[in-house]
Design a protein around this motif. Structure first.
Motif, PDB file in Angstrom:
ATOM      1  N   ALA A  15       0.862  -1.161   0.048  1.00  0.00           N
ATOM      2  CA  ALA A  15       0.048  -0.074   0.376  1.00  0.00           C
ATOM      3  C   ALA A  15       0.934   1.175   0.056  1.00  0.00           C
ATOM      4  O   ALA A  15       0.655   2.386  -0.572  1.00  0.00           O
ATOM      5  N   ALA A  16       1.911   1.206   0.707  1.00  0.00           N
ATOM      6  CA  ALA A  16       2.878   2.413   0.716  1.00  0.00           C
ATOM      7  C   ALA A  16       3.540   2.552  -0.457  1.00  0.00           C
ATOM      8  O   ALA A  16       3.878   3.721  -0.948  1.00  0.00           O
ATOM      9  N   THR A  17       4.102   1.608  -1.349  1.00  0.00           N
ATOM     10  CA  THR A  17       4.756   1.739  -2.427  1.00  0.00           C
ATOM     11  C   THR A  17       4.014   1.969  -3.548  1.00  0.00           C
ATOM     12  O   THR A  17       4.144   2.622  -4.530  1.00  0.00           O
ATOM     13  N   ILE A  18       2.849   1.171  -3.882  1.00  0.00           N
ATOM     14  CA  ILE A  18       2.079   1.012  -5.166  1.00  0.00           C
ATOM     15  C   ILE A  18       0.749   1.411  -5.071  1.00  0.00           C
ATOM     16  O   ILE A  18      -0.149   1.594  -5.963  1.00  0.00           O
ATOM     17  N   THR A  74      -2.287  -4.781  -4.192  1.00  0.00           N
ATOM     18  CA  THR A  74      -2.336  -4.435  -2.818  1.00  0.00           C
ATOM     19  C   THR A  74      -3.734  -5.051  -2.230  1.00  0.00           C
ATOM     20  O   THR A  74      -3.729  -5.543  -0.935  1.00  0.00           O
ATOM     21  N   ARG A  75      -4.863  -5.081  -2.906  1.00  0.00           N
ATOM     22  CA  ARG A  75      -6.121  -5.624  -2.599  1.00  0.00           C
ATOM     23  C   ARG A  75      -5.977  -6.901  -2.404  1.00  0.00           C
ATOM     24  O   ARG A  75      -6.373  -7.733  -1.470  1.00  0.00           O
ATOM     25  N   LEU A  76      -5.324  -7.647  -3.292  1.00  0.00           N
ATOM     26  CA  LEU A  76      -4.999  -9.379  -3.087  1.00  0.00           C
ATOM     27  C   LEU A  76      -4.204  -9.378  -1.662  1.00  0.00           C
ATOM     28  O   LEU A  76      -4.770 -10.454  -0.964  1.00  0.00           O
ATOM     29  N   LEU A  77      -3.204  -8.720  -1.286  1.00  0.00           N
ATOM     30  CA  LEU A  77      -2.543  -8.841  -0.293  1.00  0.00           C
ATOM     31  C   LEU A  77      -3.450  -8.596   1.061  1.00  0.00           C
ATOM     32  O   LEU A  77      -3.235  -9.274   2.042  1.00  0.00           O
ATOM     33  N   LEU A  78      -4.047  -7.479   0.861  1.00  0.00           N
ATOM     34  CA  LEU A  78      -4.856  -7.032   1.915  1.00  0.00           C
ATOM     35  C   LEU A  78      -6.211  -8.288   2.278  1.00  0.00           C
ATOM     36  O   LEU A  78      -6.247  -8.674   3.517  1.00  0.00           O
ATOM     37  N   ALA A  79      -6.542  -8.950   1.184  1.00  0.00           N
ATOM     38  CA  ALA A  79      -7.479  -9.890   1.520  1.00  0.00           C
ATOM     39  C   ALA A  79      -6.704 -11.245   2.185  1.00  0.00           C
ATOM     40  O   ALA A  79      -7.215 -11.910   2.825  1.00  0.00           O
ATOM     41  N   ALA A  80      -5.528 -11.243   1.799  1.00  0.00           N
ATOM     42  CA  ALA A  80      -4.880 -12.699   2.501  1.00  0.00           C
ATOM     43  C   ALA A  80      -4.473 -12.452   3.673  1.00  0.00           C
ATOM     44  O   ALA A  80      -4.407 -13.218   4.445  1.00  0.00           O
ATOM     45  N   ALA A  81      -4.081 -10.950   3.904  1.00  0.00           N
ATOM     46  CA  ALA A  81      -3.841 -10.583   5.566  1.00  0.00           C
ATOM     47  C   ALA A  81      -5.110 -10.645   6.466  1.00  0.00           C
ATOM     48  O   ALA A  81      -5.020 -11.216   7.560  1.00  0.00           O
ATOM     49  N   ALA A  82      -6.257 -10.366   5.602  1.00  0.00           N
ATOM     50  CA  ALA A  82      -7.514 -10.583   6.478  1.00  0.00           C
ATOM     51  C   ALA A  82      -7.780 -12.105   6.708  1.00  0.00           C
ATOM     52  O   ALA A  82      -8.170 -12.409   7.840  1.00  0.00           O
ATOM     53  N   ALA A  83      -7.445 -12.967   5.743  1.00  0.00           N
ATOM     54  CA  ALA A  83      -7.748 -14.474   5.646  1.00  0.00           C
ATOM     55  C   ALA A  83      -6.807 -15.184   6.818  1.00  0.00           C
ATOM     56  O   ALA A  83      -7.089 -15.610   7.482  1.00  0.00           O
TER      57      ALA A  83
END
Length: 63
Positions: free
Chosen positions: A19-22, A29-38
């Protein structure tokens, strides 16, 4: 099962860096946020208190 908390923390850090870089609207970023939530949900469901891992910033600083 501390590995679940480590996985959740690592996933959150990857998402924050993305999120900070791109930017927050980028599809990666949205995919990584979803993975973090899971990962956080998996840790929560096994009994870890995920909310206590990231205290409010005010509580970290002495006044």
């Amino acid at each position: 099962m501390p590995h679940l908390m480590q996985a959740a923390r690592a996933a959150q850090q990857r998402a924050a860096r993305a999120a900070a870089t791109i930017g927050a609207a980028h599809p990666r970023t949205r995919l990584l946020l979803a993975a973090a939530a899971a990962a956080a949900i998996a840790a929560w469901e096994t009994g870890h208190c995920v909310a206590e891992q990231h205290p409010h910033r005010r509580s970290q600083h002495k006044r």
